[in-house]
Design an enzyme around this catalytic site. Structure first.
Site, PDB file in Angstrom:
ATOM      1  N   ASP A  97       7.941  27.257  21.655  1.00  0.00           N
ATOM      2  CA  ASP A  97       8.718  26.299  21.655  1.00  0.00           C
ATOM      3  C   ASP A  97       7.932  24.997  22.147  1.00  0.00           C
ATOM      4  OD1 ASP A  97      11.165  25.080  22.044  1.00  0.00           O
ATOM      5  OD2 ASP A  97      11.716  25.766  23.840  1.00  0.00           O
ATOM      6  N   THR A  98       7.998  24.319  23.368  1.00  0.00           N
ATOM      7  CA  THR A  98       7.532  23.296  23.419  1.00  0.00           C
ATOM      8  C   THR A  98       5.837  23.642  23.451  1.00  0.00           C
ATOM      9  OG1 THR A  98       7.165  23.585  26.030  1.00  0.00           O
ATOM     10  CG2 THR A  98       9.162  22.249  24.971  1.00  0.00           C
ATOM     11  N   LYS A 125       9.300  27.714  17.273  1.00  0.00           N
ATOM     12  CA  LYS A 125      10.414  26.850  16.985  1.00  0.00           C
ATOM     13  C   LYS A 125      10.059  25.485  16.407  1.00  0.00           C
ATOM     14  CE  LYS A 125      13.904  27.705  20.082  1.00  0.00           C
ATOM     15  NZ  LYS A 125      14.661  27.325  21.526  1.00  0.00           N
TER      16      LYS A 125
HETATM   17  P1  5GP Z   1       7.578  26.672  26.066  1.00  0.00           P
HETATM   18  O1  5GP Z   1       6.779  26.579  27.070  1.00  0.00           O
HETATM   19  O2  5GP Z   1       6.685  26.770  24.928  1.00  0.00           O
HETATM   20  O3  5GP Z   1       8.734  25.539  25.728  1.00  0.00           O
HETATM   21  O4  5GP Z   1       8.537  27.864  26.030  1.00  0.00           O
HETATM   22  C1  5GP Z   1       8.110  29.272  26.010  1.00  0.00           C
HETATM   23  C2  5GP Z   1       8.976  29.978  26.878  1.00  0.00           C
HETATM   24  O5  5GP Z   1      10.337  29.573  26.791  1.00  0.00           O
HETATM   25  C3  5GP Z   1       8.989  31.620  25.785  1.00  0.00           C
HETATM   26  O6  5GP Z   1       7.920  32.513  26.422  1.00  0.00           O
HETATM   27  C4  5GP Z   1      10.527  31.990  26.506  1.00  0.00           C
HETATM   28  O7  5GP Z   1      10.661  32.444  27.584  1.00  0.00           O
HETATM   29  C5  5GP Z   1      11.306  30.590  26.691  1.00  0.00           C
HETATM   30  N1  5GP Z   1      12.234  30.093  25.449  1.00  0.00           N
HETATM   31  C6  5GP Z   1      11.864  29.225  24.604  1.00  0.00           C
HETATM   32  N2  5GP Z   1      12.875  29.054  23.663  1.00  0.00           N
HETATM   33  C7  5GP Z   1      13.587  30.113  23.966  1.00  0.00           C
HETATM   34  C8  5GP Z   1      14.759  30.593  23.058  1.00  0.00           C
HETATM   35  O8  5GP Z   1      15.367  30.111  22.212  1.00  0.00           O
HETATM   36  N3  5GP Z   1      15.464  31.709  23.611  1.00  0.00           N
HETATM   37  C9  5GP Z   1      14.832  32.195  24.778  1.00  0.00           C
HETATM   38  N4  5GP Z   1      15.392  33.252  25.035  1.00  0.00           N
HETATM   39  N5  5GP Z   1      13.697  31.923  25.518  1.00  0.00           N
HETATM   40  C10 5GP Z   1      13.227  30.724  24.929  1.00  0.00           C
END
Ligand code: 5GP
Ligand code: MG
Length: 185
Positions: A97-98, A125
């Protein structure tokens, strides 16, 4: 809930990614490290599609709570992880995501000095990235929506859905009601 990716589409995407991974590690032994808990479904499917000598371990990272996309304090627990020093390692997570989670987990894992370290995610994403790194293997690009199923949760539920669904405000209201009723009974 609105289905974004069906069971069949998910299977096809995981097979495609498994082929790319197999081609990359041909003739090598691979150590797969899944990020708990969201990667468990992907890891289970992926390892059964890879015709390579494989070791499987896990690392724990926790940040988000509920449907919020505001980043909380990220904690990483590498105590459960198997020995990765001098190994070819593939880190597997549910969604990029981020990117902060994968970035921090990679930093921690580098301390153990693997020979090589790549990453694979089920979902990427679009338009959300805040870090310079990008996963080496991505099964699907998805729009900026909160999704559940195939390992991904909302309040620790829905990980078992065999398809990927977008969670909408009405679904969140239904979920709250279901939890309230379960507590009454
Ligand atoms: P990041 O650190 O890349 O922003 O987020 C990663 C983590 O956030 C993922 O491993 C997941 O646990 C959670 N996450 C991010 N987007 C989503 C989403 O759309 N749905 C769910 N269930 N978890 C998400
Ligand atoms: Mg996760």
């Amino acid at each position: 809930m609105r289905t974004l990716l069906s069971q069949e589409e998910l299977h096809a995407g995981v097979c495609r990614m498994a082929d790319q991974i197999a081609a990359c590690y041909q003739g090598k032994q691979l150590t797969i490290v899944g990020v708990l808990t969201g990667s468990v479904v992907l890891v289970a499917d992926l390892i059964r599609l890879l015709d390579l000598p494989i070791r499987v371990g896990v690392i724990q990272a926790s940040s988000y709570r509920g449907a919020t996309t505001i980043r909380g304090e990220l904690s990483i627990n590498s105590e459960l992880m198997l020995d990765i020093s001098g190994r070819d390692v593939l880190l597997v997570d549910d969604i990029f995501d981020t990117g902060h989670t994968l970035h921090k987990v990679i930093q921690r894992m580098r301390e153990f000095e693997p020979t090589s370290l790549r990453s694979a995610v089920l979902l990427h994403k679009q338009g959300r990235q805040e870090v310079d790194i990008r996963p080496d293997f991505i099964a699907f690009q998805i729009p900026d929506e909160f999704v559940v199923g195939f390992g991904l949760d909302y309040e620790d539920m829905y990980r078992n859905l065999p398809y990927l669904a977008a969670l909408e405000p009405a679904d969140i209201a239904d979920h709250a009601q279901m939890i309230a009723e379960a507590k009454l009974n």
